[in-house]
Structure formats: structure tokens, C-alpha cells
Design a protein around this motif. Structure first.
Motif, PDB file in Angstrom:
ATOM      1  N   THR A 195       0.840  -1.200   0.000  1.00  0.00           N
ATOM      2  CA  THR A 195       0.000   0.000   0.000  1.00  0.00           C
ATOM      3  C   THR A 195       0.877   1.254   0.000  1.00  0.00           C
ATOM      4  O   THR A 195       0.445   2.299  -0.479  1.00  0.00           O
ATOM      5  CB  THR A 195      -0.941   0.063   1.221  1.00  0.00           C
ATOM      6  OG1 THR A 195      -0.175  -0.110   2.402  1.00  0.00           O
ATOM      7  CG2 THR A 195      -2.025  -0.988   1.134  1.00  0.00           C
ATOM      8  N   LEU A 196       2.112   1.145   0.515  1.00  0.00           N
ATOM      9  CA  LEU A 196       2.959   2.339   0.607  1.00  0.00           C
ATOM     10  C   LEU A 196       3.236   2.947  -0.764  1.00  0.00           C
ATOM     11  O   LEU A 196       3.385   4.153  -0.902  1.00  0.00           O
ATOM     12  CB  LEU A 196       4.287   2.013   1.307  1.00  0.00           C
ATOM     13  CG  LEU A 196       4.200   1.752   2.818  1.00  0.00           C
ATOM     14  CD1 LEU A 196       5.583   1.496   3.396  1.00  0.00           C
ATOM     15  CD2 LEU A 196       3.517   2.907   3.544  1.00  0.00           C
ATOM     16  N   ASN A 197       3.330   2.124  -1.810  1.00  0.00           N
ATOM     17  CA  ASN A 197       3.478   2.712  -3.152  1.00  0.00           C
ATOM     18  C   ASN A 197       2.224   2.460  -3.998  1.00  0.00           C
ATOM     19  O   ASN A 197       2.261   2.529  -5.223  1.00  0.00           O
ATOM     20  CB  ASN A 197       4.744   2.227  -3.849  1.00  0.00           C
ATOM     21  CG  ASN A 197       4.676   0.788  -4.276  1.00  0.00           C
ATOM     22  OD1 ASN A 197       3.723   0.085  -3.963  1.00  0.00           O
ATOM     23  ND2 ASN A 197       5.682   0.333  -5.004  1.00  0.00           N
TER      24      ASN A 197
ATOM     25  N   ASP B  50      -0.352  13.637  -0.355  1.00  0.00           N
ATOM     26  CA  ASP B  50      -1.226  12.500  -0.087  1.00  0.00           C
ATOM     27  C   ASP B  50      -1.386  11.677  -1.364  1.00  0.00           C
ATOM     28  O   ASP B  50      -2.166  12.026  -2.253  1.00  0.00           O
ATOM     29  CB  ASP B  50      -2.593  12.999   0.406  1.00  0.00           C
ATOM     30  CG  ASP B  50      -3.519  11.821   0.703  1.00  0.00           C
ATOM     31  OD1 ASP B  50      -3.066  10.663   0.618  1.00  0.00           O
ATOM     32  OD2 ASP B  50      -4.700  12.081   1.015  1.00  0.00           O
ATOM     33  N   ILE B  51      -0.641  10.589  -1.446  1.00  0.00           N
ATOM     34  CA  ILE B  51      -0.654   9.813  -2.698  1.00  0.00           C
ATOM     35  C   ILE B  51      -1.905   8.946  -2.839  1.00  0.00           C
ATOM     36  O   ILE B  51      -2.115   8.326  -3.878  1.00  0.00           O
ATOM     37  CB  ILE B  51       0.621   8.942  -2.866  1.00  0.00           C
ATOM     38  CG1 ILE B  51       0.823   8.024  -1.672  1.00  0.00           C
ATOM     39  CG2 ILE B  51       1.836   9.816  -3.100  1.00  0.00           C
ATOM     40  CD1 ILE B  51       1.956   7.020  -1.865  1.00  0.00           C
ATOM     41  N   THR B  52      -2.729   8.869  -1.793  1.00  0.00           N
ATOM     42  CA  THR B  52      -3.994   8.135  -1.954  1.00  0.00           C
ATOM     43  C   THR B  52      -5.037   9.003  -2.643  1.00  0.00           C
ATOM     44  O   THR B  52      -6.090   8.513  -3.041  1.00  0.00           O
ATOM     45  CB  THR B  52      -4.563   7.665  -0.600  1.00  0.00           C
ATOM     46  OG1 THR B  52      -4.821   8.814   0.221  1.00  0.00           O
ATOM     47  CG2 THR B  52      -3.594   6.745   0.120  1.00  0.00           C
ATOM     48  N   ASP B  53      -4.736  10.297  -2.807  1.00  0.00           N
ATOM     49  CA  ASP B  53      -5.631  11.210  -3.517  1.00  0.00           C
ATOM     50  C   ASP B  53      -5.719  10.795  -4.988  1.00  0.00           C
ATOM     51  O   ASP B  53      -4.702  10.622  -5.653  1.00  0.00           O
ATOM     52  CB  ASP B  53      -5.072  12.637  -3.388  1.00  0.00           C
ATOM     53  CG  ASP B  53      -5.999  13.673  -4.004  1.00  0.00           C
ATOM     54  OD1 ASP B  53      -6.811  13.307  -4.880  1.00  0.00           O
ATOM     55  OD2 ASP B  53      -5.904  14.844  -3.596  1.00  0.00           O
ATOM     56  N   LYS B  54      -6.940  10.644  -5.478  1.00  0.00           N
ATOM     57  CA  LYS B  54      -7.144  10.170  -6.859  1.00  0.00           C
ATOM     58  C   LYS B  54      -6.557  11.127  -7.905  1.00  0.00           C
ATOM     59  O   LYS B  54      -6.274  10.725  -9.033  1.00  0.00           O
ATOM     60  CB  LYS B  54      -8.640  10.006  -7.143  1.00  0.00           C
ATOM     61  CG  LYS B  54      -9.299   8.893  -6.357  1.00  0.00           C
ATOM     62  CD  LYS B  54      -9.102   7.553  -7.066  1.00  0.00           C
ATOM     63  CE  LYS B  54      -9.767   6.435  -6.295  1.00  0.00           C
ATOM     64  NZ  LYS B  54      -9.256   6.294  -4.915  1.00  0.00           N
ATOM     65  N   ASN B  55      -6.391  12.394  -7.514  1.00  0.00           N
ATOM     66  CA  ASN B  55      -5.900  13.363  -8.498  1.00  0.00           C
ATOM     67  C   ASN B  55      -4.379  13.417  -8.589  1.00  0.00           C
ATOM     68  O   ASN B  55      -3.828  14.138  -9.417  1.00  0.00           O
ATOM     69  CB  ASN B  55      -6.434  14.759  -8.167  1.00  0.00           C
ATOM     70  CG  ASN B  55      -7.945  14.800  -8.226  1.00  0.00           C
ATOM     71  OD1 ASN B  55      -8.539  14.228  -9.144  1.00  0.00           O
ATOM     72  ND2 ASN B  55      -8.567  15.420  -7.235  1.00  0.00           N
TER      73      ASN B  55
ATOM     74  N   ASN C 287      -0.777  12.032  -9.573  1.00  0.00           N
ATOM     75  CA  ASN C 287      -0.190  11.109 -10.547  1.00  0.00           C
ATOM     76  C   ASN C 287       0.776  10.169  -9.825  1.00  0.00           C
ATOM     77  O   ASN C 287       1.937  10.490  -9.593  1.00  0.00           O
ATOM     78  CB  ASN C 287       0.537  11.876 -11.648  1.00  0.00           C
ATOM     79  CG  ASN C 287       1.129  10.934 -12.694  1.00  0.00           C
ATOM     80  OD1 ASN C 287       1.051   9.703 -12.555  1.00  0.00           O
ATOM     81  ND2 ASN C 287       1.710  11.502 -13.736  1.00  0.00           N
ATOM     82  N   ILE C 288       0.272   8.996  -9.494  1.00  0.00           N
ATOM     83  CA  ILE C 288       1.035   8.057  -8.666  1.00  0.00           C
ATOM     84  C   ILE C 288       2.332   7.622  -9.355  1.00  0.00           C
ATOM     85  O   ILE C 288       3.339   7.345  -8.703  1.00  0.00           O
ATOM     86  CB  ILE C 288       0.174   6.833  -8.272  1.00  0.00           C
ATOM     87  CG1 ILE C 288       0.910   5.913  -7.297  1.00  0.00           C
ATOM     88  CG2 ILE C 288      -0.283   6.063  -9.487  1.00  0.00           C
ATOM     89  CD1 ILE C 288       1.242   6.551  -5.963  1.00  0.00           C
ATOM     90  N   ASN C 289       2.322   7.611 -10.703  1.00  0.00           N
ATOM     91  CA  ASN C 289       3.511   7.146 -11.423  1.00  0.00           C
ATOM     92  C   ASN C 289       4.742   7.995 -11.106  1.00  0.00           C
ATOM     93  O   ASN C 289       5.848   7.478 -10.994  1.00  0.00           O
ATOM     94  CB  ASN C 289       3.247   7.160 -12.928  1.00  0.00           C
ATOM     95  CG  ASN C 289       2.079   6.265 -13.292  1.00  0.00           C
ATOM     96  OD1 ASN C 289       1.999   5.133 -12.811  1.00  0.00           O
ATOM     97  ND2 ASN C 289       1.165   6.759 -14.088  1.00  0.00           N
ATOM     98  N   LEU C 290       4.514   9.309 -10.956  1.00  0.00           N
ATOM     99  CA  LEU C 290       5.644  10.188 -10.650  1.00  0.00           C
ATOM    100  C   LEU C 290       6.201   9.897  -9.264  1.00  0.00           C
ATOM    101  O   LEU C 290       7.411   9.923  -9.048  1.00  0.00           O
ATOM    102  CB  LEU C 290       5.193  11.656 -10.737  1.00  0.00           C
ATOM    103  CG  LEU C 290       4.864  12.132 -12.148  1.00  0.00           C
ATOM    104  CD1 LEU C 290       4.387  13.571 -12.122  1.00  0.00           C
ATOM    105  CD2 LEU C 290       6.104  12.000 -13.042  1.00  0.00           C
ATOM    106  N   HIS C 291       5.309   9.598  -8.309  1.00  0.00           N
ATOM    107  CA  HIS C 291       5.777   9.344  -6.952  1.00  0.00           C
ATOM    108  C   HIS C 291       6.428   7.964  -6.828  1.00  0.00           C
ATOM    109  O   HIS C 291       7.374   7.789  -6.075  1.00  0.00           O
ATOM    110  CB  HIS C 291       4.615   9.494  -5.966  1.00  0.00           C
ATOM    111  CG  HIS C 291       4.089  10.893  -5.931  1.00  0.00           C
ATOM    112  ND1 HIS C 291       4.737  11.900  -5.247  1.00  0.00           N
ATOM    113  CD2 HIS C 291       3.028  11.465  -6.554  1.00  0.00           C
ATOM    114  CE1 HIS C 291       4.068  13.033  -5.437  1.00  0.00           C
ATOM    115  NE2 HIS C 291       3.037  12.797  -6.226  1.00  0.00           N
ATOM    116  N   ARG C 292       5.922   7.007  -7.609  1.00  0.00           N
ATOM    117  CA  ARG C 292       6.523   5.671  -7.575  1.00  0.00           C
ATOM    118  C   ARG C 292       7.974   5.695  -8.056  1.00  0.00           C
ATOM    119  O   ARG C 292       8.787   4.884  -7.646  1.00  0.00           O
ATOM    120  CB  ARG C 292       5.717   4.700  -8.439  1.00  0.00           C
ATOM    121  CG  ARG C 292       4.446   4.225  -7.784  1.00  0.00           C
ATOM    122  CD  ARG C 292       3.988   2.929  -8.435  1.00  0.00           C
ATOM    123  NE  ARG C 292       2.705   2.495  -7.947  1.00  0.00           N
ATOM    124  CZ  ARG C 292       1.596   2.417  -8.697  1.00  0.00           C
ATOM    125  NH1 ARG C 292       1.655   2.723  -9.976  1.00  0.00           N
ATOM    126  NH2 ARG C 292       0.471   2.009  -8.175  1.00  0.00           N
TER     127      ARG C 292
END
Ligand SMILES: Nc1ncnc2c1ncn2[C@@H]1O[C@H](COP(=O)(O)OP(=O)(O)OP(=O)(O)O)[C@@H](O)[C@H]1O
Ligand SMILES: [Mg+2]
Lengths: 250, 241
Positions: free
Chosen positions: A56-58, A74-79, A81-86
Motif C-alpha cells: 500500500t505504501l506505493n 497524499d498519494i492516496t488522492d485520486k488526483n 499522478n502516482i507514477n511520478l511518486h513511484r
């Protein structure tokens, strides 16, 4: 209240994280902070939710509720872009998951080239430097199937490092290895810790936890049942389940 | 013996040499290869797209939200209808519907036939390719996403190349089947290899030579392709990284 200063040191903040698979409640409210440079080792019985927590952390698993703040976002925010944070979160899996159709060098350069837009020369130079650090520079043009388990896992670690992550997540990195290869992988991880990398490590290697961890976390029944510095964690456990767990694994 | 041989020679000259009728077969062969080649390419494009839609829906629909979920649900539904209709009806009927109904105003029979065979082949390629995608360990996908690749990039750089390699032999067999299936192209006024043989038969009133010649040409093509597939399979196996 945390001061601004303390906040700057926090890399990942987990707030009230829960995770259900259908009506199985695997994580029931996990809150914790992971500081920059900290090495956190997670232990617990099989099926207790260690992998689920790490995943869940990533956001490989999307939590049912709760928040994960990574570098303040807050990476759980749907808005988001999770790819950048991963890209900033390196992940090392039990099963290595190297790309079998690419050479070792290609495994290591595809991310930096396609995502960080590095030139091939630059990406390859960096990859060779990293491979050299784990003693595998001479295998750069081999394919994963031609490596031993320990070599594969060392490549998996440097593949993640090639993205210059701010944190490394390890899910039982040595569990799929023959015993004689465990040491070489742990050594790489230990060096990484020494260099100041922030690490979250799920492992059954209690020796590693004792020597390298800044903090050891015991997950039981979907929550962090106990966490402490390794010294207190191993010599003075409080939770009855942790006492039982330690008596089995030590 | 020599009378029989003389007769054979006469037949040969009548069917192939006279009026340069061997050129009919050559032109027919060119037409067959042209249709098969472009239909194969179209089939791969459609097949890969449908396979990616179907397998991503099956594996990830529980994780999708909002608009992207709605779009994927519609695409998945269309894909399923496509697969059911195409695999549930004869290719020659599809070909005739394409030519006489859907593209009734078109005079380019070759293009319509290529479309029809490509769309038909796409359905079979999709199912072959879907099994290829499903056979890739889910850890590969997770490793790609963990590096920061988005869904499409992960598919393109990591999953699809491996899936393609796994199903290459099955794909080649589908293309061999497609090559033979184009023999019904004559139903929509196309002079392919089969139709060319039939035209010769109609002109010379002798069936044996032209039809056997057509059969031998198909056989040679299929045997050559099968040989290539076998070689390819062995290559893949020895370099099995
Ligand atoms: N995708 C899933 N669907 C349904 N249940 C799942 C899924 N993933 C994990 N679980 C369940 O969640 C629970 C926790 O699993 P998890 O893999 O996180 O445990 P773990 O602590 O990592 O165990 P181990 O030490 O065996 O790796 C288990 O009961 C498992 O069956
Ligand atoms: Mg686990």
C-alpha cells in the motif's frame, strides 16, 4: 503538535490505513511515520499483512481507507499522478521480478531512459557504476536467467537504485534465496543503510533487524502491535504475541 | 507409358502454356499473398488491442474508477461482442456481408477482402494473445508499475514483448490458417490463386492440372511457413532468456 522542523524529517506518514480484501480485514488502522534515513524492519507471522502494508505504501494495493503522505503529498488522492511518486520509491520483491527479455544492463536503463529521459550513454554509465558496486559489472550483458538468485536480487536492488529513489521498499528480499546467497544480498542492503538510504524492509532475517534497523515493527492482527528500537524490541518484548513470535524465530 | 506421358505433356501445355495461362496462377498467387499479408498485419493490430482490453479488464476491473472504468467497460463489451460474432460465423459469410452489404458502394474488392480477413483473423489472434498476456507472471507487471511506468508503458515495454514471444508459434499457425482461408476470396469477384485455377479449368475444360497445381502451390507455401515456424520455435527455445 509536530514542529515544522520535525515534519521536514518525515518522508512517509501513514494515517489510519485500513485494507480489506472482500470481508477479510487485513489492515485495521495503521498509523506511523518513516523518517528520512531511517531503516524500519517489519516482522510478523505469515499472513499478518506485512506485504499488504508494504504494497500500500506505493499503492500497488489501493488502501480501503486512510492516507499515505509521501514527501508531504497524499498519494492516496485520486488526483495525484502516482507514477511520478513511484519513481521515487524503489521496490524490491521476493521473486526479483527482473525483466527476462532484457539484458541486465537494459533492465537497469529502461526506467532512467524512458521515465527520467536520460540519454543511453548516461543511463548506461550510471548502471555500470551501480553494477560495479554490487560486483556484477561483468554480467551487464547477461540475461536474468543466466544469473544465480543472489545475483538476480542484487541486480533488482540496483535496478531500483538507478531511479534515484528517496526510499527503498523490500518485501522479503532473501526469502526465495538458497541459504548461501542470503549473505551477499543482506550485505548490499546493509551498505545501502550505511549510506543513509531510507528503507522499509519486511524480512524474517532477525540478525539483519537487530544490526541494521533503527526501528522494528511487529504487525499482528492488522495493526502495529509493537514497535521499538531493535535492542528493546528483541530483549524486552511486551506484547504476548510478540514474545511468542520471537521465541519461535530466534 | 509414353502415350500417358504425351497426354500429360499435352494437358500441361493446354492448361499453363497456351495463352500464358500460368500467368493467371502467378497473378492469383500474388493476390492471395497480398491479401494474406495485409490481413495478418491488421489481425495483429486488432488482436493485440482486443487482448489488452480484455485482459486488463479481467485483471483490474475491481481497481478501476469513474470515467476510465466506464470507458473500459464499454470497450470490453464491444470486444466480447466482436469475438462472439466473428468466431461464431463462417469467414466466407463475413466476407460476403462486408463486400455486398457494408461496403456495397466500394469497387475495391481487394481492400474489402483484406479488411474482412484481417478483422476475422484479429478475433483469433486476440484470444491467442490474451492467453499470452495471462501467462506472464503478475510480478512483471508490478515491477514495471513500481519503477514508475504507467499502465500502457508497462504493457508496451514489459508485458507485450514477453507475451508475443510466448505465443509466436501459435500466431504463426493462425497465419497459415489465414493463408488457406483466403481461398474463398473468389466469392467476392477476386481472382486469387484458387479462383485463377478455377478460371483455367473453365477455359480448358480440364480440372486435374489446374486444381492440382493450385493445391501444390498452397502446400508449398504452408510447408515453407511451417518450416520457418519450426526454426523459429527452436531458436526461441535455445535462447530462452
Ligand atoms: N489480493 C488478495 N486478495 C485476497 N486476499 C489477499 C490478497 N492479498 C493478500 N490477501 C490476504 O491478506 C492477508 C495478508 O496477506 P499478506 O501477504 O500481506 O501477509 P504477509 O504478512 O506478507 O504474509 P507472508 O509472511 O506469508 O508473506 C492474508 O490472509 C492473505 O490471504
Ligand atoms: Mg508477504
Amino acid at each position: 503538535m509536530t514542529t515544522n522542523n520535525a515534519n521536514n524529517n518525515v518522508l512517509i506518514q501513514v494515517k489510519d490505513l485500513t485494507m480489506d480484501f472482500g470481508d477479510v480485514h487485513v489492515l485495521k488502522g495503521i498509523s506511523t511515520e518513516i523518517k528520512k534515513g531511517e531503516v524500519v524492519v517489519i516482522v510478523g507471522a505469515s499472513g499478518s499483512g506485512k506485504s499488504t502494508f508494504l504494497r500500500t505504501l506505493n499503492l500497488l494495493e489501493e488502501p480501503t481507507s486512510g492516507q499515505i503522505l509521501f514527501e508531504g503529498v497524499d498519494i492516496t488522492d485520486k488526483n495525484v499522478n502516482i507514477n511520478l511518486h513511484r519513481q521515487k520509491m524503489g521496490t524490491v520483491f521476493q521473486q526479483f521480478n527482473l525483466f527476462p527479455h532484457m539484458t541486465i544492463l537494459k533492465n537497469m536503463t529502461i526506467g532512467p531512459m524512458k521515465l527520467l529521459k536520460k540519454s543511453q550513454e548516461e543511463a548506461e554509465a550510471e548502471a555500470m557504476e551501480l553494477l560495479g558496486r554490487v560486483g556484477l559489472a561483468d554480467r551487464a550483458n547477461a540475461y536474468p536467467s543466466q544469473l544465480s538468485g543472489g545475483q538476480k536480487q542484487r541486480v533488482a536492488i540496483v535496478r531500483a537504485l538507478a531511479m534515484h529513489p528517496d526510499v527503498m521498499l523490500f518485501d522479503e528480499p532473501t526469502s526465495a534465496l538458497d541459504p548461501e546467497m542470503v549473505g551477499e544480498v543482506l550485505e548490499v542492503m546493509q551498505n545501502l543503510a550505511k549510506e543513509g538510504m531510507t528503507m522499509v524492509v519486511v524480512t524474517h532475517e532477525m540478525g539483519f533487524a537487530r544490526e541494521v534497523a533503527d526501528r522494528v515493527m511487529f504487525i499482528h492482527d492488522g495493526i502495529i502491535a509493537e514497535e521499538n528500537d531493535p535492542q528493546s524490541f528483541f530483549t524486552n518484548p511486551q506484547h504476548p504475541r510478540l514474545k511468542e513470535f520471537l521465541s519461535k524465530v530466534l | 507409358m509414353s502415350a500417358w506421358f504425351e497426354d500429360l505433356k499435352e494437358q500441361f501445355i493446354l492448361n499453363f502454356i497456351e495463352g500464358d495461362r500460368w500467368k493467371w496462377l502467378l497473378d492469383g498467387l500474388k493476390m492471395t499473398l497480398h491479401i494474406a499479408f495485409f490481413a495478418v498485419i491488421l489481425g495483429i493490430v486488432i488482436g493485440v488491442a482486443v487482448a489488452v482490453i480484455r485482459s486488463s479488464w479481467d485483471q483490474n476491473n475491481h481497481k478501476m474508477h469513474g470515467l476510465s472504468r466506464a470507458v473500459m467497460a464499454v470497450l470490453n463489451f464491444i470486444s466480447k461482442v466482436y469475438l462472439t460474432v466473428i468466431r461464431g460465423t463462417p469467414v466466407v459469410v463475413q466476407l460476403m456481408i462486408m463486400y455486398y452489404v457494408i461496403f456495397a458502394s466500394s469497387t475495391n474488392a481487394r481492400m474489402v477482402a483484406t479488411l474482412a480477413f484481417g478483422i476475422n483473423s484479429g478475433a483469433y489472434v486476440a484470444e491467442i494473445f490474451r492467453s499470452g498476456i495471462m501467462s506472464i507472471d503478475k510480478g512483471q507487471f508490478e515491477a514495471g508499475r513500481s519503477l514508475g511506468f504507467n499502465y500502457i508503458q508497462t504493457m508496451w515495454y514489459i508485458i507485450v514483448p514477453q507475451a508475443l514471444k510466448n505465443v509466436l508459434p501459435a500466431l504463426c499457425n493462425e497465419f497459415i490458417a489465414l493463408l488457406k482461408e483466403t481461398s474463398v476470396a473468389g466469392y467476392v469477384t477476386i481472382t486469387d490463386l484458387t479462383r485463377a485455377g478455377d478460371l483455367i479449368r473453365g477455359r480448358t475444360f480440364s480440372a486435374f492440372m489446374p486444381l492440382i497445381a493450385v493445391a501444390l502451390i498452397y502446400l508449398a507455401l504452408v510447408m515453407a511457413l511451417t518450416w520457418l515456424v519450426g526454426k523459429l520455435e527452436r531458436r526461441l527455445r535455445t535462447s530462452d532468456h
